[in-house]
Design a protein around this motif. Sequence first.
Motif, PDB file in Angstrom:
ATOM      1  N   ALA A   1      10.929  65.353  60.752  1.00 61.21           N
ATOM      2  CA  ALA A   1      11.823  64.527  59.932  1.00 61.21           C
ATOM      3  C   ALA A   1      11.276  63.113  59.864  1.00 61.21           C
ATOM      4  O   ALA A   1      10.837  62.554  60.879  1.00 61.21           O
ATOM      5  N   LEU A   2      11.316  62.523  58.661  1.00 58.07           N
ATOM      6  CA  LEU A   2      10.712  61.214  58.425  1.00 58.07           C
ATOM      7  C   LEU A   2      11.570  60.449  57.429  1.00 58.07           C
ATOM      8  O   LEU A   2      12.044  61.019  56.441  1.00 58.07           O
ATOM      9  N   THR A   3      11.791  59.169  57.684  1.00 57.20           N
ATOM     10  CA  THR A   3      12.578  58.347  56.765  1.00 57.20           C
ATOM     11  C   THR A   3      11.804  57.096  56.357  1.00 57.20           C
ATOM     12  O   THR A   3      10.963  56.592  57.108  1.00 57.20           O
ATOM     13  N   VAL A   4      12.111  56.604  55.134  1.00 56.13           N
ATOM     14  CA  VAL A   4      11.572  55.345  54.634  1.00 56.13           C
ATOM     15  C   VAL A   4      12.722  54.345  54.584  1.00 56.13           C
ATOM     16  O   VAL A   4      13.778  54.640  54.035  1.00 56.13           O
ATOM     17  N   GLU A   5      12.518  53.168  55.142  1.00 53.64           N
ATOM     18  CA  GLU A   5      13.599  52.192  55.234  1.00 53.64           C
ATOM     19  C   GLU A   5      13.089  50.788  54.891  1.00 53.64           C
ATOM     20  O   GLU A   5      11.889  50.521  54.925  1.00 53.64           O
ATOM     21  N   ASN A   6      14.039  49.906  54.567  1.00 54.21           N
ATOM     22  CA  ASN A   6      13.770  48.468  54.380  1.00 54.21           C
ATOM     23  C   ASN A   6      12.682  48.196  53.335  1.00 54.21           C
ATOM     24  O   ASN A   6      11.786  47.365  53.553  1.00 54.21           O
ATOM     25  N   VAL A   7      12.758  48.870  52.195  1.00 56.74           N
ATOM     26  CA  VAL A   7      11.761  48.652  51.144  1.00 56.74           C
ATOM     27  C   VAL A   7      12.071  47.348  50.415  1.00 56.74           C
ATOM     28  O   VAL A   7      13.216  47.098  50.013  1.00 56.74           O
ATOM     29  N   SER A   8      11.055  46.507  50.218  1.00 57.96           N
ATOM     30  CA  SER A   8      11.232  45.245  49.505  1.00 57.96           C
ATOM     31  C   SER A   8       9.896  44.805  48.935  1.00 57.96           C
ATOM     32  O   SER A   8       8.833  45.295  49.332  1.00 57.96           O
ATOM     33  N   VAL A   9       9.961  43.867  47.976  1.00 56.27           N
ATOM     34  CA  VAL A   9       8.762  43.278  47.383  1.00 56.27           C
ATOM     35  C   VAL A   9       8.816  41.780  47.632  1.00 56.27           C
ATOM     36  O   VAL A   9       9.796  41.116  47.281  1.00 56.27           O
ATOM     37  N   ARG A  10       7.762  41.257  48.243  1.00 55.52           N
ATOM     38  CA  ARG A  10       7.681  39.828  48.540  1.00 55.52           C
ATOM     39  C   ARG A  10       6.549  39.198  47.743  1.00 55.52           C
ATOM     40  O   ARG A  10       5.467  39.772  47.633  1.00 55.52           O
ATOM     41  N   GLY A  11       6.794  38.026  47.203  1.00 56.96           N
ATOM     42  CA  GLY A  11       5.776  37.308  46.456  1.00 56.96           C
ATOM     43  C   GLY A  11       5.677  37.774  45.020  1.00 56.96           C
ATOM     44  O   GLY A  11       6.305  38.760  44.610  1.00 56.96           O
ATOM     45  N   GLN A  12       4.864  37.063  44.219  1.00 58.44           N
ATOM     46  CA  GLN A  12       4.652  37.395  42.819  1.00 58.44           C
ATOM     47  C   GLN A  12       3.176  37.274  42.487  1.00 58.44           C
ATOM     48  O   GLN A  12       2.394  36.673  43.226  1.00 58.44           O
ATOM     49  N   GLY A  13       2.791  37.860  41.376  1.00 52.34           N
ATOM     50  CA  GLY A  13       1.403  37.796  40.941  1.00 52.34           C
ATOM     51  C   GLY A  13       0.468  38.448  41.943  1.00 52.34           C
ATOM     52  O   GLY A  13       0.768  39.492  42.518  1.00 52.34           O
ATOM     53  N   ASP A  14      -0.689  37.816  42.175  1.00 50.59           N
ATOM     54  CA  ASP A  14      -1.671  38.375  43.098  1.00 50.59           C
ATOM     55  C   ASP A  14      -1.177  38.422  44.535  1.00 50.59           C
ATOM     56  O   ASP A  14      -1.750  39.120  45.375  1.00 50.59           O
ATOM     57  N   ALA A  15      -0.112  37.678  44.848  1.00 51.19           N
ATOM     58  CA  ALA A  15       0.400  37.623  46.217  1.00 51.19           C
ATOM     59  C   ALA A  15       1.510  38.641  46.475  1.00 51.19           C
ATOM     60  O   ALA A  15       2.080  38.662  47.574  1.00 51.19           O
ATOM     61  N   ALA A  16       1.840  39.492  45.515  1.00 53.10           N
ATOM     62  CA  ALA A  16       2.929  40.450  45.691  1.00 53.10           C
ATOM     63  C   ALA A  16       2.553  41.514  46.724  1.00 53.10           C
ATOM     64  O   ALA A  16       1.451  42.046  46.723  1.00 53.10           O
ATOM     65  N   VAL A  17       3.495  41.807  47.618  1.00 55.48           N
ATOM     66  CA  VAL A  17       3.287  42.787  48.683  1.00 55.48           C
ATOM     67  C   VAL A  17       4.541  43.644  48.803  1.00 55.48           C
ATOM     68  O   VAL A  17       5.662  43.132  48.802  1.00 55.48           O
ATOM     69  N   ILE A  18       4.346  44.948  48.916  1.00 54.20           N
ATOM     70  CA  ILE A  18       5.446  45.883  49.142  1.00 54.20           C
ATOM     71  C   ILE A  18       5.588  46.072  50.656  1.00 54.20           C
ATOM     72  O   ILE A  18       4.627  46.434  51.328  1.00 54.20           O
ATOM     73  N   ARG A  19       6.770  45.839  51.179  1.00 51.51           N
ATOM     74  CA  ARG A  19       7.026  46.005  52.614  1.00 51.51           C
ATOM     75  C   ARG A  19       7.991  47.170  52.825  1.00 51.51           C
ATOM     76  O   ARG A  19       8.940  47.333  52.052  1.00 51.51           O
ATOM     77  N   TYR A  20       7.759  47.937  53.890  1.00 53.63           N
ATOM     78  CA  TYR A  20       8.632  49.073  54.182  1.00 53.63           C
ATOM     79  C   TYR A  20       8.465  49.501  55.636  1.00 53.63           C
ATOM     80  O   TYR A  20       7.528  49.078  56.329  1.00 53.63           O
ATOM     81  N   THR A  21       9.383  50.339  56.109  1.00 49.93           N
ATOM     82  CA  THR A  21       9.363  50.848  57.481  1.00 49.93           C
ATOM     83  C   THR A  21       9.431  52.363  57.456  1.00 49.93           C
ATOM     84  O   THR A  21      10.250  52.938  56.730  1.00 49.93           O
ATOM     85  N   LEU A  22       8.562  53.012  58.248  1.00 51.55           N
ATOM     86  CA  LEU A  22       8.604  54.463  58.428  1.00 51.55           C
ATOM     87  C   LEU A  22       9.117  54.769  59.830  1.00 51.55           C
ATOM     88  O   LEU A  22       8.700  54.130  60.801  1.00 51.55           O
ATOM     89  N   VAL A  23      10.012  55.747  59.931  1.00 53.22           N
ATOM     90  CA  VAL A  23      10.580  56.135  61.220  1.00 53.22           C
ATOM     91  C   VAL A  23      10.491  57.651  61.376  1.00 53.22           C
ATOM     92  O   VAL A  23      10.899  58.398  60.480  1.00 53.22           O
ATOM     93  N   ASN A  24       9.946  58.096  62.511  1.00 50.81           N
ATOM     94  CA  ASN A  24       9.866  59.524  62.831  1.00 50.81           C
ATOM     95  C   ASN A  24      11.192  59.940  63.451  1.00 50.81           C
ATOM     96  O   ASN A  24      11.520  59.570  64.582  1.00 50.81           O
ATOM     97  N   ARG A  25      11.969  60.724  62.712  1.00 49.03           N
ATOM     98  CA  ARG A  25      13.289  61.167  63.175  1.00 49.03           C
ATOM     99  C   ARG A  25      13.248  62.564  63.805  1.00 49.03           C
ATOM    100  O   ARG A  25      14.307  63.088  64.193  1.00 49.03           O
ATOM    101  N   GLY A  26      12.072  63.159  63.917  1.00 47.23           N
ATOM    102  CA  GLY A  26      11.963  64.501  64.473  1.00 47.23           C
ATOM    103  C   GLY A  26      11.473  64.492  65.905  1.00 47.23           C
ATOM    104  O   GLY A  26      11.570  63.486  66.612  1.00 47.23           O
ATOM    105  N   ASN A  27      10.916  65.644  66.344  1.00 43.55           N
ATOM    106  CA  ASN A  27      10.431  65.749  67.720  1.00 43.55           C
ATOM    107  C   ASN A  27       8.960  66.142  67.787  1.00 43.55           C
ATOM    108  O   ASN A  27       8.490  66.653  68.804  1.00 43.55           O
ATOM    109  N   THR A  28       8.235  65.935  66.707  1.00 43.92           N
ATOM    110  CA  THR A  28       6.802  66.199  66.694  1.00 43.92           C
ATOM    111  C   THR A  28       6.057  64.967  66.183  1.00 43.92           C
ATOM    112  O   THR A  28       6.622  64.143  65.462  1.00 43.92           O
ATOM    113  N   VAL A  29       4.803  64.849  66.550  1.00 51.07           N
ATOM    114  CA  VAL A  29       3.978  63.743  66.060  1.00 51.07           C
ATOM    115  C   VAL A  29       3.656  63.979  64.580  1.00 51.07           C
ATOM    116  O   VAL A  29       3.258  65.077  64.195  1.00 51.07           O
TER     117      VAL A  29
END
Length: 322
Positions: A155-183
Amino acid sequence: MPFRTRAAVSGAVLATAAALLCPAAAAAAPAETGWSAAPAPGDGAGPSAQDRPYFYLEGAPGTVMNDRLSLSNPTGRAVTVRLHSSDSGAWIALAAKEVKVPPRTRASVPFTVTVPRDAAPGGHPGALIATSGGKGAGRAAVPVHLRVTGPTLSALTVENVSVRGQGDAAVIRYTLVNRGNTVLTPRLTVRADGVFGPVLRRAARTLPLALRPGEGADLTEKWPDPPGLDAVDLRLTVTARGGAHGSASTSYAAVPWGATAGAALALAAGAGGLVVVRRRRRSQGAGGVPGERGAAAGERPSGTEVADAAGELASTGSGARS
């Protein structure tokens, strides 16, 4: 090796690796040291080409398993070898931390592997490390592959997605969390759609990380060419082996500062002009302008007076000053 999970299963199995596995996986000290480290042969037999290339143990949470490490010293001098497990081999306990191996002798060192009751099912790699100093200085790492039995959950979730900056400085930020019991090793897909259609398409690619159960990672994606003026819906999707799937989205609106500032200035100029006209009309009414006095007395202004007022408003413009 220990991971924090809530899985609990029963049963225990101890198995050895097949002799047909590639012998290149075996770890030994460099040839110039003269000594070597490897899994001990079974039933007290001497080392041979058919020996195990590494340790392979399999058991359920709560299981305690035993095996032996073999240290061979074919040289004519005694060798003192120090032993410890790797950071990922915290479940391993050696019978001795230091062993003195006489010349032309082979020593066998027992060890145990204790699987925690909350261990995650699946593979948990570790290693036994042997080192020596002096003339026979060297290092050997013997792999220990442990498999914990039991049902697995991916199980895997994507959280806290956001875009910071504009133009050439734009960056997508996000968090991945392993919600299961395997690597898990995630694969990421990125897509963004604006008012007039697609603006970003990135095919699925494997991320350079492995998430352990319960572990999270804060990550970023560069976006060097986002739209300059658009309302965008951005979606990130991740997948991993075992059916793990997660996605999340966010909105992104880019408005050039120049356009915003120009509109604000135009509105401010228009409002200022209207205020000036109203003040001038009031001052003229106080000075005896017939149309203003009539309006103040409740009389309806004549057509000529309305036309004169309109002409006055047009002549002042948005940049007039009182």
